[in-house]
Scaffold this active site. Structure first.
Site, short mmCIF file in Angstrom:
data_model
loop_
_atom_site.label_atom_id
_atom_site.label_comp_id
_atom_site.label_asym_id
_atom_site.label_seq_id
_atom_site.Cartn_x
_atom_site.Cartn_y
_atom_site.Cartn_z
N THR A 12 0.83 -1.20 0.00
CA THR A 12 0.00 0.00 0.00
C THR A 12 0.87 1.25 0.00
OG1 THR A 12 -1.72 1.25 1.19
CG2 THR A 12 -0.23 -0.05 2.55
N ASN A 14 -0.53 3.95 1.12
CA ASN A 14 -1.27 4.74 2.09
C ASN A 14 -0.78 4.41 3.52
OD1 ASN A 14 -3.28 5.64 3.91
ND2 ASN A 14 -4.80 5.70 2.26
N ASP A 72 -8.49 -2.76 -0.55
CA ASP A 72 -9.17 -1.67 -1.21
C ASP A 72 -10.37 -1.27 -0.35
OD1 ASP A 72 -8.68 -0.28 -3.86
OD2 ASP A 72 -10.85 -0.27 -3.65
N PHE A 150 -8.09 9.80 8.26
CA PHE A 150 -7.78 10.30 6.92
C PHE A 150 -9.02 10.20 6.03
CE2 PHE A 150 -7.53 6.23 4.56
CZ PHE A 150 -7.52 5.33 5.62
N ASP A 153 -12.96 10.17 6.86
CA ASP A 153 -13.20 10.07 8.31
C ASP A 153 -13.89 11.30 8.92
OD1 ASP A 153 -12.25 7.51 8.48
OD2 ASP A 153 -10.27 8.05 9.21
N HIS A 179 -14.48 -0.84 9.33
CA HIS A 179 -14.51 -1.78 8.20
C HIS A 179 -13.16 -2.49 8.06
CE1 HIS A 179 -13.02 2.15 7.28
NE2 HIS A 179 -12.62 1.83 6.07
N ARG A 180 -12.08 -1.70 8.11
CA ARG A 180 -10.72 -2.24 7.94
C ARG A 180 -10.41 -3.25 9.04
NH1 ARG A 180 -8.69 2.05 7.00
NH2 ARG A 180 -8.82 1.66 4.77
P1 ITT Z 1 -3.66 1.90 -1.60
O1 ITT Z 1 -2.26 2.35 -1.91
O2 ITT Z 1 -3.69 0.86 -0.52
O3 ITT Z 1 -4.48 1.53 -2.81
P2 ITT Z 1 -5.41 4.25 -1.45
O4 ITT Z 1 -5.15 5.53 -0.72
O5 ITT Z 1 -5.41 4.26 -2.95
O6 ITT Z 1 -4.38 3.16 -0.90
P3 ITT Z 1 -8.14 3.08 -1.49
O7 ITT Z 1 -8.14 3.10 -2.98
O8 ITT Z 1 -8.37 1.78 -0.81
O9 ITT Z 1 -6.79 3.72 -0.89
O10 ITT Z 1 -9.20 4.08 -0.89
C1 ITT Z 1 -10.13 4.80 -1.65
C2 ITT Z 1 -10.41 6.13 -1.00
O11 ITT Z 1 -11.16 5.92 0.19
C3 ITT Z 1 -9.16 6.92 -0.64
O12 ITT Z 1 -9.34 8.23 -1.08
C4 ITT Z 1 -9.10 6.87 0.87
O13 ITT Z 1 -8.62 8.10 1.40
C5 ITT Z 1 -10.54 6.60 1.28
N1 ITT Z 1 -10.54 5.71 2.46
C6 ITT Z 1 -10.12 4.42 2.50
N2 ITT Z 1 -10.20 3.94 3.75
C7 ITT Z 1 -10.67 4.94 4.52
C8 ITT Z 1 -10.93 5.09 5.90
O14 ITT Z 1 -10.72 4.09 6.76
N3 ITT Z 1 -11.39 6.25 6.34
C9 ITT Z 1 -11.60 7.29 5.50
N4 ITT Z 1 -11.35 7.26 4.19
C10 ITT Z 1 -10.88 6.09 3.69
#
Ligand code: ITT
Length: 195
Positions: A12, A14, A72, A150, A153, A179-180
């Protein structure tokens, strides 16, 4: 039980996601060690988070002799937006952002929303892919509130804690209902069974 700690990679870019999961992982006594890895992955535009996660896992162009997983996630405003932004969560956050989302629903008093997370794991000992899913239900806040967490949230209020947004919670509190964390608990049970 195996003796040496085996590394499992969470692929990831992130860091927020990794830190949430790392906190949960540290509580466990496992023969596995967790490491973050950034690798080029492809995020397709599909109709479900599960499809996106599976494609992302299969797009890892890295030769691993270890197990690895991607995750995801998406934010779904079920009422009144029929699930939008959902699979478009990243794009929408990077364009109109939370302010833009609140403008879209400003005329609606009642809302319903949820987060979904899908972990797709390549488990090397069995040479197989496994999927673990989690979700949390709630509603959209009337205003942006809180500074932790982030993404979406600051505008999500979970049903379990109806007075606070996810961004007003500590990582531990978010992890107790998110969820995570739910998807992750399923992955942990799987790892406990396979050590
Ligand atoms: P990867 O490198 O793991 O793909 P990403 O930032 O691209 O990370 P995702 O595609 O899984 O993450 O997430 C889609 C969007 O949803 C992204 O803009 C995140 O900031 C948001 N998101 C994911 N999980 C969240 C959470 O627990 N709380 C708030 N926003 C979340």
């Amino acid at each position: 039980m195996k003796q040496e700690k085996e590394i499992i990679y969470f692929i990831t870019g992130n860091n927020h996601k990794f830190n949430e999961i790392k906190k949960l992982f540290q509580k466990e006594e496992l023969v596995y060690d967790l490491k973050q890895k950034t690798a080029a992955t492809i995020e397709i535009q599909a109709s479900s988070i599960k499809e996106v996660a599976l494609f992302k896992l299969n797009s890892v162009n890295f030769l691993f002799s270890n197990s690895y997983f991607v995750e995801d996630a998406g934010f779904f405003i079920d009422v009144p937006l029929k699930g939008f932004p959902g699979v478009y969560s990243k794009f929408v956050l990077n364009t109109i952002g939370n302010k833009g989302i609140l403008k879209l629903i400003t005329d609606y008093w009642s809302t319903a929303a949820h987060f979904e997370a899908v972990i797709a794991l390549y488990f090397q000992p069995l040479d197989k892919i496994f999927i673990f899913e989690g979700s949390v239900e709630g509603k959209v806040s009337k205003e942006i509130r809180g500074t932790s967490g982030f993404g979406y949230d600051p505008i999500f209020i979970p049903n379990e804690l109806p007075n606070t947004t996810f961004a007003e919670l500590s990582t531990e509190e978010k992890n107790s209902i998110s969820h995570r964390a739910k998807a992750w608990q399923k992955l942990l049970s799987f790892l406990r069974e396979h050590q």
